[in-house]
Design a protein around this motif. Structure first.
Motif, mmCIF file in Angstrom:
data_model
loop_
_atom_site.group_PDB
_atom_site.id
_atom_site.type_symbol
_atom_site.label_atom_id
_atom_site.label_comp_id
_atom_site.label_asym_id
_atom_site.label_seq_id
_atom_site.Cartn_x
_atom_site.Cartn_y
_atom_site.Cartn_z
ATOM 1 N N UNK A 208 67.629 27.319 -0.121
ATOM 2 C CA UNK A 208 68.373 26.598 1.407
ATOM 3 C C UNK A 208 69.521 27.306 1.841
ATOM 4 N N UNK A 209 70.182 28.125 1.039
ATOM 5 C CA UNK A 209 71.209 29.080 1.628
ATOM 6 C C UNK A 209 70.961 30.419 2.167
ATOM 7 N N UNK A 210 70.184 30.828 0.989
ATOM 8 C CA UNK A 210 69.832 32.358 1.270
ATOM 9 C C UNK A 210 68.522 32.746 2.026
ATOM 10 N N UNK A 211 67.657 31.528 2.035
ATOM 11 C CA UNK A 211 66.431 31.666 2.636
ATOM 12 C C UNK A 211 65.322 32.457 1.576
ATOM 13 N N UNK A 212 65.629 32.321 0.474
ATOM 14 C CA UNK A 212 64.801 32.994 -0.561
ATOM 15 C C UNK A 212 63.596 32.147 -1.144
ATOM 16 N N UNK A 213 62.489 32.625 -1.435
ATOM 17 C CA UNK A 213 61.553 31.876 -1.901
ATOM 18 C C UNK A 213 61.425 31.465 -3.311
ATOM 19 N N UNK A 214 61.270 30.119 -3.725
ATOM 20 C CA UNK A 214 61.315 29.652 -5.099
ATOM 21 C C UNK A 214 59.970 29.927 -5.786
ATOM 22 N N UNK A 215 60.300 30.389 -7.030
ATOM 23 C CA UNK A 215 59.103 30.675 -7.893
ATOM 24 C C UNK A 215 59.678 30.452 -9.507
ATOM 25 N N UNK A 216 59.199 29.168 -10.017
ATOM 26 C CA UNK A 216 59.776 29.185 -11.268
ATOM 27 C C UNK A 216 59.155 27.993 -12.299
ATOM 28 N N UNK A 217 59.392 27.667 -13.316
ATOM 29 C CA UNK A 217 58.712 26.681 -14.192
ATOM 30 C C UNK A 217 59.838 25.761 -14.840
ATOM 31 N N UNK A 218 59.446 24.654 -14.910
ATOM 32 C CA UNK A 218 60.150 23.644 -15.628
ATOM 33 C C UNK A 218 59.412 22.464 -16.187
ATOM 34 N N UNK A 219 59.962 21.910 -17.061
ATOM 35 C CA UNK A 219 59.325 20.344 -17.745
ATOM 36 C C UNK A 219 59.981 19.539 -17.142
ATOM 37 N N UNK A 220 59.171 18.185 -17.112
ATOM 38 C CA UNK A 220 59.370 17.040 -16.566
ATOM 39 C C UNK A 220 58.821 16.176 -17.674
ATOM 40 N N UNK B 127 55.139 11.065 -21.002
ATOM 41 C CA UNK B 127 54.259 12.296 -21.204
ATOM 42 C C UNK B 127 55.269 13.458 -20.577
ATOM 43 N N UNK B 128 55.294 14.454 -21.306
ATOM 44 C CA UNK B 128 55.956 15.772 -20.982
ATOM 45 C C UNK B 128 54.982 16.775 -20.208
ATOM 46 N N UNK B 129 55.225 17.247 -18.859
ATOM 47 C CA UNK B 129 54.333 18.347 -18.471
ATOM 48 C C UNK B 129 55.312 19.326 -17.996
ATOM 49 N N UNK B 130 54.477 20.387 -18.132
ATOM 50 C CA UNK B 130 55.284 21.641 -17.392
ATOM 51 C C UNK B 130 54.773 22.079 -16.210
ATOM 52 N N UNK B 131 55.467 22.457 -15.061
ATOM 53 C CA UNK B 131 55.034 22.491 -13.685
ATOM 54 C C UNK B 131 55.621 23.902 -13.243
ATOM 55 N N UNK B 132 54.760 24.505 -12.425
ATOM 56 C CA UNK B 132 55.143 26.051 -11.737
ATOM 57 C C UNK B 132 55.421 25.529 -10.443
ATOM 58 N N UNK B 133 56.498 25.770 -9.875
ATOM 59 C CA UNK B 133 57.072 25.687 -8.437
ATOM 60 C C UNK B 133 57.102 26.917 -7.672
ATOM 61 N N UNK B 134 56.396 26.671 -6.458
ATOM 62 C CA UNK B 134 56.444 28.022 -5.542
ATOM 63 C C UNK B 134 56.873 27.383 -4.252
ATOM 64 N N UNK B 135 57.833 27.967 -3.719
ATOM 65 C CA UNK B 135 58.104 27.254 -2.163
ATOM 66 C C UNK B 135 58.970 28.113 -1.316
ATOM 67 N N UNK B 136 59.035 27.646 -0.084
ATOM 68 C CA UNK B 136 59.709 28.637 1.004
ATOM 69 C C UNK B 136 60.519 27.622 1.804
#
Length: 474
Positions: free
Chosen positions: A158-170, A176-185
Protein backbone atom coordinates in the motif's frame (compact mmCIF):
# COMPACT_ATOMS: atom_id res chain seq x y z
CA UNK A 1 12.20 -10.09 -21.56
CA UNK A 2 10.62 -12.12 -24.41
CA UNK A 3 12.84 -14.36 -26.43
CA UNK A 4 13.97 -12.81 -29.73
CA UNK A 5 12.50 -15.81 -31.50
CA UNK A 6 9.01 -14.60 -30.72
CA UNK A 7 9.48 -10.84 -30.63
CA UNK A 8 8.10 -10.33 -34.15
CA UNK A 9 4.77 -12.06 -33.67
CA UNK A 10 2.01 -11.94 -31.03
CA UNK A 11 1.59 -14.70 -28.51
CA UNK A 12 -0.81 -17.40 -29.67
CA UNK A 13 -3.13 -19.40 -27.40
CA UNK A 14 -2.21 -23.08 -27.08
CA UNK A 15 -3.87 -25.53 -29.40
CA UNK A 16 -6.68 -27.39 -27.59
CA UNK A 17 -5.39 -30.72 -28.85
CA UNK A 18 -1.90 -30.14 -27.45
CA UNK A 19 -3.28 -29.18 -24.02
CA UNK A 20 -5.55 -32.23 -23.99
CA UNK A 21 -2.52 -34.40 -24.75
CA UNK A 22 -0.60 -32.82 -21.87
CA UNK A 23 -3.56 -33.35 -19.53
CA UNK A 24 -3.74 -37.02 -20.55
CA UNK A 25 0.01 -37.47 -20.03
CA UNK A 26 -0.20 -35.79 -16.63
CA UNK A 27 -3.07 -38.02 -15.54
CA UNK A 28 -1.28 -41.13 -16.75
CA UNK A 29 1.97 -40.15 -15.02
CA UNK A 30 0.06 -39.26 -11.87
CA UNK A 31 -1.52 -42.72 -11.83
CA UNK A 32 1.86 -44.40 -12.30
CA UNK A 33 3.47 -42.40 -9.48
CA UNK A 34 0.52 -43.12 -7.20
CA UNK A 35 0.91 -46.85 -7.98
CA UNK A 36 4.58 -46.69 -6.98
CA UNK A 37 3.58 -44.85 -3.80
CA UNK A 38 1.04 -47.55 -2.88
CA UNK A 39 3.58 -50.30 -3.54
CA UNK A 40 6.15 -48.70 -1.26
CA UNK A 41 6.09 -50.79 1.93
CA UNK A 42 7.15 -48.74 4.95
CA UNK A 43 7.66 -49.76 8.56
CA UNK A 44 8.76 -47.79 11.60
CA UNK A 45 12.42 -48.77 11.25
CA UNK A 46 12.72 -48.17 7.49
CA UNK A 47 14.01 -44.59 7.21
CA UNK A 48 14.82 -44.93 3.50
CA UNK A 49 11.36 -46.34 2.79
CA UNK A 50 9.71 -43.39 4.56
CA UNK A 51 11.83 -40.99 2.51
CA UNK A 52 10.85 -42.71 -0.75
CA UNK A 53 7.16 -42.66 0.24
CA UNK A 54 7.37 -38.94 1.09
CA UNK A 55 8.96 -38.18 -2.29
CA UNK A 56 6.12 -40.04 -4.02
CA UNK A 57 3.54 -38.02 -2.05
CA UNK A 58 5.30 -34.80 -3.03
CA UNK A 59 5.39 -35.83 -6.70
CA UNK A 60 1.65 -36.62 -6.57
CA UNK A 61 0.91 -33.14 -5.21
CA UNK A 62 3.00 -31.49 -7.93
CA UNK A 63 1.23 -33.51 -10.63
CA UNK A 64 -2.14 -32.54 -9.14
CA UNK A 65 -1.13 -28.89 -9.40
CA UNK A 66 0.06 -29.39 -12.96
CA UNK A 67 -3.22 -31.04 -13.92
CA UNK A 68 -5.20 -28.17 -12.42
CA UNK A 69 -3.13 -25.53 -14.19
CA UNK A 70 -3.47 -27.34 -17.53
CA UNK A 71 -7.23 -27.47 -16.98
CA UNK A 72 -7.26 -23.70 -16.46
CA UNK A 73 -5.13 -23.23 -19.56
CA UNK A 74 -7.57 -25.26 -21.62
CA UNK A 75 -10.66 -23.36 -20.45
CA UNK A 76 -9.17 -19.90 -20.15
CA UNK A 77 -11.44 -19.51 -17.08
CA UNK A 78 -11.28 -20.38 -13.37
CA UNK A 79 -10.82 -24.16 -13.03
CA UNK A 80 -13.92 -26.25 -13.37
CA UNK A 81 -13.89 -29.28 -11.04
CA UNK A 82 -14.84 -31.73 -13.77
CA UNK A 83 -11.74 -30.83 -15.80
CA UNK A 84 -9.22 -31.47 -13.07
CA UNK A 85 -10.64 -34.51 -11.31
CA UNK A 86 -7.38 -36.32 -10.69
CA UNK A 87 -7.04 -38.98 -7.97
CA UNK A 88 -5.56 -37.61 -4.78
CA UNK A 89 -3.13 -39.15 -2.33
CA UNK A 90 -5.66 -38.45 0.47
CA UNK A 91 -9.12 -39.44 -0.80
CA UNK A 92 -11.05 -38.17 2.21
CA UNK A 93 -10.33 -34.49 1.35
CA UNK A 94 -9.78 -34.82 -2.40
CA UNK A 95 -12.97 -33.11 -3.69
CA UNK A 96 -12.79 -30.11 -1.40
CA UNK A 97 -9.06 -29.60 -1.97
CA UNK A 98 -9.42 -29.65 -5.78
CA UNK A 99 -12.24 -27.09 -5.72
CA UNK A 100 -10.77 -24.70 -3.18
CA UNK A 101 -7.03 -24.65 -3.80
CA UNK A 102 -6.95 -21.16 -5.37
CA UNK A 103 -9.05 -18.09 -4.53
CA UNK A 104 -8.86 -14.35 -5.19
CA UNK A 105 -9.66 -11.17 -3.31
CA UNK A 106 -9.75 -7.40 -3.89
CA UNK A 107 -9.82 -4.62 -1.33
CA UNK A 108 -11.04 -1.19 -2.52
CA UNK A 109 -9.37 1.46 -0.38
CA UNK A 110 -11.63 4.25 -1.60
CA UNK A 111 -15.00 2.60 -0.90
CA UNK A 112 -13.89 0.03 1.70
CA UNK A 113 -15.53 -2.67 -0.42
CA UNK A 114 -14.11 -6.15 -0.16
CA UNK A 115 -14.62 -8.79 -2.85
CA UNK A 116 -13.78 -12.46 -2.29
CA UNK A 117 -14.23 -15.29 -4.75
CA UNK A 118 -16.37 -18.27 -3.72
CA UNK A 119 -13.22 -20.39 -3.67
CA UNK A 120 -11.57 -18.10 -1.14
CA UNK A 121 -14.56 -18.35 1.19
CA UNK A 122 -14.20 -22.14 1.03
CA UNK A 123 -10.44 -21.96 1.67
CA UNK A 124 -11.04 -19.93 4.84
CA UNK A 125 -14.02 -22.08 5.83
CA UNK A 126 -16.12 -18.92 5.94
CA UNK A 127 -19.75 -18.58 4.88
CA UNK A 128 -20.38 -16.06 2.07
CA UNK A 129 -23.37 -14.80 4.09
CA UNK A 130 -20.93 -13.64 6.79
CA UNK A 131 -19.20 -11.46 4.21
CA UNK A 132 -15.54 -10.96 3.49
CA UNK A 133 -13.52 -9.40 6.32
CA UNK A 134 -11.89 -6.00 5.77
CA UNK A 135 -8.17 -5.88 5.27
CA UNK A 136 -7.41 -4.85 8.87
CA UNK A 137 -9.34 -7.88 10.20
CA UNK A 138 -7.71 -10.46 7.93
CA UNK A 139 -4.80 -10.85 10.34
CA UNK A 140 -7.10 -12.15 13.09
CA UNK A 141 -7.38 -15.46 11.23
CA UNK A 142 -3.59 -15.93 11.17
CA UNK A 143 -1.26 -17.57 13.64
CA UNK A 144 0.02 -14.86 15.96
CA UNK A 145 3.63 -15.42 14.86
CA UNK A 146 2.61 -15.01 11.19
CA UNK A 147 0.66 -11.78 11.65
CA UNK A 148 3.75 -9.49 11.44
CA UNK A 149 4.59 -11.01 8.04
CA UNK A 150 1.14 -10.19 6.64
CA UNK A 151 1.29 -6.67 8.11
CA UNK A 152 4.70 -6.06 6.51
CA UNK A 153 3.55 -7.34 3.09
CA UNK A 154 0.36 -5.24 3.08
CA UNK A 155 2.19 -2.12 4.29
CA UNK A 156 4.87 -2.45 1.59
CA UNK A 157 2.17 -2.96 -1.03
CA UNK A 158 0.00 0.00 0.00
CA UNK A 159 2.75 2.47 0.89
CA UNK A 160 5.61 1.57 -1.44
CA UNK A 161 3.62 -0.04 -4.23
CA UNK A 162 5.59 -3.28 -3.98
CA UNK A 163 4.02 -6.62 -4.93
CA UNK A 164 3.17 -9.12 -2.18
CA UNK A 165 4.59 -12.62 -2.12
CA UNK A 166 4.60 -14.68 1.07
CA UNK A 167 3.11 -17.56 3.05
CA UNK A 168 1.25 -17.70 6.33
CA UNK A 169 -0.94 -20.05 8.31
CA UNK A 170 -4.60 -19.51 9.09
CA UNK A 171 -7.03 -21.16 11.50
CA UNK A 172 -10.36 -21.84 9.81
CA UNK A 173 -13.69 -21.53 11.54
CA UNK A 174 -13.78 -25.33 11.91
CA UNK A 175 -10.40 -25.29 13.66
CA UNK A 176 -8.38 -26.71 10.74
CA UNK A 177 -5.02 -25.13 10.07
CA UNK A 178 -4.13 -24.31 6.47
CA UNK A 179 -1.01 -22.82 4.87
CA UNK A 180 -1.68 -20.16 2.23
CA UNK A 181 0.60 -18.59 -0.35
CA UNK A 182 -0.43 -15.01 -1.11
CA UNK A 183 0.58 -13.00 -4.16
CA UNK A 184 -0.82 -9.57 -4.99
CA UNK A 185 -0.21 -6.07 -6.29
CA UNK A 186 -1.58 -2.57 -5.73
CA UNK A 187 -3.93 -0.94 -8.25
CA UNK A 188 -3.03 2.71 -8.84
CA UNK A 189 -5.39 5.50 -9.81
CA UNK A 190 -4.70 8.25 -12.36
CA UNK A 191 -2.68 10.20 -9.81
CA UNK A 192 -0.43 7.23 -9.03
CA UNK A 193 -1.98 6.61 -5.63
CA UNK A 194 -3.04 3.20 -4.42
CA UNK A 195 -6.76 2.81 -5.03
CA UNK A 196 -7.15 -0.88 -4.35
CA UNK A 197 -5.21 -4.08 -3.84
CA UNK A 198 -5.81 -7.51 -5.33
CA UNK A 199 -4.40 -10.84 -4.28
CA UNK A 200 -4.49 -14.49 -5.28
CA UNK A 201 -4.29 -16.94 -2.37
CA UNK A 202 -3.36 -20.56 -2.92
CA UNK A 203 -3.82 -23.33 -0.36
CA UNK A 204 -0.41 -25.07 -0.26
CA UNK A 205 -1.03 -27.07 2.92
CA UNK A 206 -0.73 -30.50 1.31
CA UNK A 207 2.28 -29.46 -0.74
CA UNK A 208 4.15 -28.09 2.27
CA UNK A 209 3.20 -31.12 4.32
CA UNK A 210 4.65 -33.39 1.64
CA UNK A 211 7.80 -31.29 1.39
CA UNK A 212 8.17 -31.40 5.16
CA UNK A 213 7.74 -35.18 5.15
CA UNK A 214 10.45 -35.49 2.49
CA UNK A 215 12.78 -33.24 4.47
CA UNK A 216 12.17 -35.02 7.77
CA UNK A 217 12.52 -38.50 6.30
CA UNK A 218 15.71 -37.45 4.50
CA UNK A 219 17.11 -36.00 7.72
CA UNK A 220 16.17 -39.18 9.56
CA UNK A 221 17.91 -41.28 6.92
CA UNK A 222 21.03 -39.09 7.14
CA UNK A 223 21.05 -39.38 10.93
CA UNK A 224 20.82 -43.15 10.71
CA UNK A 225 23.66 -43.21 8.21
CA UNK A 226 25.79 -41.03 10.45
CA UNK A 227 25.00 -43.25 13.45
CA UNK A 228 25.87 -46.35 11.42
CA UNK A 229 29.14 -44.79 10.25
CA UNK A 230 30.04 -43.75 13.79
CA UNK A 231 29.18 -47.18 15.15
CA UNK A 232 31.26 -48.86 12.46
CA UNK A 233 34.21 -46.60 13.18
CA UNK A 234 34.00 -47.34 16.91
CA UNK A 235 33.64 -51.07 16.25
CA UNK A 236 36.67 -51.06 13.92
CA UNK A 237 38.75 -49.10 16.41
CA UNK A 238 37.76 -51.46 19.24
CA UNK A 239 38.46 -54.51 17.11
CA UNK A 240 41.87 -53.19 16.06
CA UNK A 241 42.72 -52.42 19.69
CA UNK A 242 41.80 -55.93 20.88
CA UNK A 243 42.94 -58.29 18.13
CA UNK A 244 46.69 -58.91 17.96
CA UNK A 245 48.34 -56.63 15.36
CA UNK A 246 50.28 -59.27 13.48
CA UNK A 247 52.01 -58.09 10.34
CA UNK A 248 53.32 -61.54 9.47
CA UNK A 249 54.17 -64.86 11.10
CA UNK A 250 54.71 -65.13 14.85
CA UNK A 251 56.94 -67.87 16.28
CA UNK A 252 56.82 -69.12 19.88
CA UNK A 253 58.17 -70.40 22.14
CA UNK A 254 61.41 -68.85 20.97
CA UNK A 255 64.47 -71.06 20.49
CA UNK A 256 62.47 -74.21 21.24
CA UNK A 257 62.10 -77.51 19.42
CA UNK A 258 58.60 -77.97 18.07
CA UNK A 259 57.82 -74.25 18.24
CA UNK A 260 54.72 -72.97 16.46
CA UNK A 261 54.87 -70.64 13.48
CA UNK A 262 51.51 -68.81 13.57
CA UNK A 263 49.71 -66.31 11.34
CA UNK A 264 46.13 -65.04 11.22
CA UNK A 265 43.84 -62.85 9.17
CA UNK A 266 40.46 -61.14 9.54
CA UNK A 267 38.12 -61.20 6.51
CA UNK A 268 35.29 -58.64 6.55
CA UNK A 269 31.79 -59.44 5.35
CA UNK A 270 31.21 -59.01 1.62
CA UNK A 271 27.54 -57.99 2.05
CA UNK A 272 27.45 -55.90 5.24
CA UNK A 273 29.31 -52.85 6.47
CA UNK A 274 28.88 -53.96 10.09
CA UNK A 275 31.70 -55.47 12.14
CA UNK A 276 30.94 -58.75 13.88
CA UNK A 277 32.23 -60.33 17.06
CA UNK A 278 34.87 -62.63 15.53
CA UNK A 279 38.22 -62.99 17.24
CA UNK A 280 41.54 -64.81 16.95
CA UNK A 281 44.56 -64.89 19.24
CA UNK A 282 47.75 -66.75 19.98
CA UNK A 283 50.10 -66.14 22.88
CA UNK A 284 52.93 -67.76 24.75
CA UNK A 285 52.05 -68.85 28.29
CA UNK A 286 54.31 -68.60 31.37
CA UNK A 287 54.89 -72.38 31.51
CA UNK A 288 56.31 -72.39 27.97
CA UNK A 289 53.18 -73.72 26.33
CA UNK A 290 51.12 -71.76 23.77
CA UNK A 291 47.44 -70.82 23.53
CA UNK A 292 45.52 -70.65 20.22
CA UNK A 293 41.90 -69.52 19.91
CA UNK A 294 39.26 -68.32 17.48
CA UNK A 295 35.64 -67.53 18.26
CA UNK A 296 32.56 -65.58 17.31
CA UNK A 297 29.77 -63.79 19.17
CA UNK A 298 26.33 -63.23 17.65
CA UNK A 299 25.44 -59.74 16.51
CA UNK A 300 27.21 -56.87 14.83
CA UNK A 301 28.48 -53.41 15.68
CA UNK A 302 29.80 -51.98 18.92
CA UNK A 303 27.72 -54.38 21.04
CA UNK A 304 29.31 -57.42 19.39
CA UNK A 305 32.87 -56.05 19.40
CA UNK A 306 32.63 -54.93 23.03
CA UNK A 307 31.37 -58.39 23.98
CA UNK A 308 34.20 -59.91 21.97
CA UNK A 309 36.70 -57.74 23.83
CA UNK A 310 35.27 -58.95 27.15
CA UNK A 311 35.42 -62.62 26.14
CA UNK A 312 38.92 -62.42 24.68
CA UNK A 313 40.22 -60.58 27.73
CA UNK A 314 38.77 -63.21 30.05
CA UNK A 315 40.12 -66.01 27.88
CA UNK A 316 43.62 -64.54 27.90
CA UNK A 317 43.56 -64.08 31.66
CA UNK A 318 42.39 -67.62 32.41
CA UNK A 319 44.89 -69.10 29.94
CA UNK A 320 47.74 -67.16 31.59
CA UNK A 321 46.50 -68.48 34.96
CA UNK A 322 46.96 -72.06 33.72
CA UNK A 323 43.30 -73.10 33.36
CA UNK A 324 42.92 -75.97 30.90
CA UNK A 325 40.75 -75.51 27.74
CA UNK A 326 37.76 -77.60 28.96
CA UNK A 327 37.23 -75.81 32.29
CA UNK A 328 38.12 -72.52 30.60
CA UNK A 329 35.14 -72.93 28.26
CA UNK A 330 32.88 -73.53 31.24
CA UNK A 331 33.97 -70.26 32.81
CA UNK A 332 33.43 -68.41 29.50
CA UNK A 333 29.93 -69.87 29.32
CA UNK A 334 29.16 -68.61 32.82
CA UNK A 335 30.60 -65.18 31.99
CA UNK A 336 28.44 -64.86 28.88
CA UNK A 337 25.38 -66.13 30.73
CA UNK A 338 25.68 -63.42 33.39
CA UNK A 339 26.57 -60.65 30.95
CA UNK A 340 24.41 -57.52 30.88
CA UNK A 341 24.00 -57.94 27.12
CA UNK A 342 22.92 -61.55 26.52
CA UNK A 343 24.39 -63.21 23.46
CA UNK A 344 25.47 -66.56 22.11
CA UNK A 345 29.00 -67.45 21.12
CA UNK A 346 31.08 -70.21 19.64
CA UNK A 347 34.76 -70.76 20.27
CA UNK A 348 37.65 -73.18 20.12
CA UNK A 349 40.59 -72.98 22.53
CA UNK A 350 43.84 -74.95 22.16
CA UNK A 351 46.80 -75.37 24.47
CA UNK A 352 49.99 -76.63 22.78
CA UNK A 353 52.90 -78.23 24.64
CA UNK A 354 56.02 -77.93 22.41
CA UNK A 355 58.05 -80.35 24.55
CA UNK A 356 55.60 -83.22 23.96
CA UNK A 357 54.08 -81.77 20.77
CA UNK A 358 50.63 -82.41 22.23
CA UNK A 359 47.60 -80.23 21.47
CA UNK A 360 44.88 -80.10 24.16
CA UNK A 361 41.69 -78.44 22.99
CA UNK A 362 38.02 -77.78 23.68
CA UNK A 363 35.22 -76.30 21.64
CA UNK A 364 31.84 -74.65 22.20
CA UNK A 365 29.57 -75.21 19.20
CA UNK A 366 32.44 -74.29 16.88
CA UNK A 367 33.97 -75.85 13.72
CA UNK A 368 36.74 -78.26 14.75
CA UNK A 369 40.39 -77.45 13.91
CA UNK A 370 41.68 -78.93 10.65
CA UNK A 371 44.93 -80.90 10.73
CA UNK A 372 47.08 -81.15 7.59
CA UNK A 373 49.87 -83.72 7.45
CA UNK A 374 51.94 -84.90 4.50
CA UNK A 375 49.55 -83.59 1.85
CA UNK A 376 46.38 -84.88 3.55
CA UNK A 377 43.85 -83.05 5.72
CA UNK A 378 41.14 -83.99 8.23
CA UNK A 379 38.96 -82.39 10.87
CA UNK A 380 39.79 -83.30 14.47
CA UNK A 381 37.14 -85.26 16.35
CA UNK A 382 35.45 -82.65 18.57
CA UNK A 383 34.84 -83.18 22.28
CA UNK A 384 31.48 -82.35 23.83
CA UNK A 385 30.60 -78.65 23.92
CA UNK A 386 27.48 -76.51 23.38
CA UNK A 387 27.31 -72.87 22.36
CA UNK A 388 28.49 -70.38 24.95
CA UNK A 389 25.56 -68.75 26.71
CA UNK A 390 23.07 -71.41 25.56
CA UNK A 391 22.85 -73.57 28.69
CA UNK A 392 23.45 -72.76 32.34
CA UNK A 393 26.11 -74.88 34.01
CA UNK A 394 27.23 -76.57 30.79
CA UNK A 395 30.34 -78.74 30.92
CA UNK A 396 32.88 -78.95 28.13
CA UNK A 397 35.00 -81.92 27.19
CA UNK A 398 38.68 -81.78 26.29
CA UNK A 399 40.58 -83.75 23.65
CA UNK A 400 44.25 -84.30 22.86
CA UNK A 401 46.07 -84.68 19.57
CA UNK A 402 49.74 -85.48 19.11
CA UNK A 403 51.33 -83.34 16.40
CA UNK A 404 54.36 -83.92 14.22
CA UNK A 405 56.95 -81.61 12.71
CA UNK A 406 55.56 -79.97 9.58
CA UNK A 407 51.93 -80.37 10.63
CA UNK A 408 49.64 -77.45 9.80
CA UNK A 409 46.69 -76.61 12.05
CA UNK A 410 43.89 -74.36 10.73
CA UNK A 411 41.37 -72.71 13.08
CA UNK A 412 38.58 -70.62 11.58
CA UNK A 413 35.19 -69.11 12.38
CA UNK A 414 32.15 -70.35 10.46
CA UNK A 415 31.80 -67.12 8.47
CA UNK A 416 34.79 -68.21 6.39
CA UNK A 417 32.72 -70.85 4.62
CA UNK A 418 29.38 -69.20 3.68
CA UNK A 419 26.30 -71.37 3.90
CA UNK A 420 23.37 -71.25 1.49
CA UNK A 421 21.08 -73.63 -0.37
CA UNK A 422 23.85 -74.29 -2.87
CA UNK A 423 26.78 -74.08 -0.47
CA UNK A 424 26.91 -75.80 2.95
CA UNK A 425 29.45 -75.70 5.76
CA UNK A 426 30.56 -79.19 4.72
CA UNK A 427 31.33 -77.90 1.24
CA UNK A 428 33.44 -75.11 2.74
CA UNK A 429 35.35 -77.58 4.91
CA UNK A 430 36.02 -79.71 1.84
CA UNK A 431 37.40 -76.66 0.05
CA UNK A 432 39.77 -76.04 2.97
CA UNK A 433 40.87 -79.67 3.09
CA UNK A 434 41.53 -79.55 -0.65
CA UNK A 435 44.33 -77.08 0.10
CA UNK A 436 46.37 -79.85 1.76
CA UNK A 437 48.84 -80.35 -1.10
CA UNK A 438 49.53 -76.65 -1.26
CA UNK A 439 49.97 -76.42 2.53
CA UNK A 440 52.57 -79.18 2.47
CA UNK A 441 54.65 -77.09 0.05
CA UNK A 442 54.24 -73.86 2.04
CA UNK A 443 57.30 -72.47 3.78
CA UNK A 444 55.48 -70.62 6.57
CA UNK A 445 52.13 -70.16 8.27
CA UNK A 446 51.82 -66.80 6.52
CA UNK A 447 52.02 -68.55 3.14
CA UNK A 448 49.17 -70.85 4.24
CA UNK A 449 47.06 -67.84 5.27
CA UNK A 450 47.60 -66.31 1.84
CA UNK A 451 46.36 -69.52 0.24
CA UNK A 452 43.19 -69.44 2.35
CA UNK A 453 42.58 -65.80 1.41
CA UNK A 454 43.04 -66.62 -2.27
CA UNK A 455 40.46 -69.39 -1.95
CA UNK A 456 37.88 -67.58 0.18
CA UNK A 457 38.75 -63.89 -0.05
CA UNK A 458 36.32 -63.19 -2.90
CA UNK A 459 33.46 -65.29 -1.52
CA UNK A 460 30.10 -63.57 -0.95
CA UNK A 461 30.17 -64.03 2.82
CA UNK A 462 27.17 -62.79 4.77
CA UNK A 463 29.33 -62.55 7.90
CA UNK A 464 32.89 -61.63 8.71
CA UNK A 465 35.40 -64.35 9.54
CA UNK A 466 38.79 -65.12 11.07
CA UNK A 467 41.37 -67.74 10.16
CA UNK A 468 44.41 -68.74 12.22
CA UNK A 469 47.14 -71.07 10.93
CA UNK A 470 49.78 -72.75 13.13
CA UNK A 471 52.67 -74.73 11.61
CA UNK A 472 54.73 -77.07 13.83
CA UNK A 473 58.45 -76.50 13.54
CA UNK A 474 61.26 -79.07 13.43
Amino acid sequence: MPSHLFADRPAQPPEPGSVDALISQTRRLRGEVDAVRRDTVVDDDDAQGRWQRALCDLAVHHLDDLGEHLGQLKEGLPPAPELVELPRAEPETATEDRQTRVGSAEWNLLTDEVSWSDELFQIFGRSPEAGAPPLDELGSTLFSEDQPLLTAMVTACLVDGRPMDGEFRIVRADGRVRTLHMRGEPVLDADGCTASMWAVLRDVSDLRRSQRAVRESRDSLERRREIAQTERRLAVELQEAVLPPWGGSLRFPHNSTGALDTAAHYLPSATSALIGGDWYDALELPDGRSMLTVGDLTGHGVTATSGMAMMLGALRGMAMAGIEPGPLMGWLNQLLETSVQPALGSAVCCRYDPARRVLSWAQAGHPAPLLFRRGQGRALQPPEGVLLGATSGATYGQAEERLEAGDVLVLHTDGLTPRSIEFSRTDGTERLLALAPRFSAARSAQDCVRMVIEEFGESEREDDACVLVARVGE
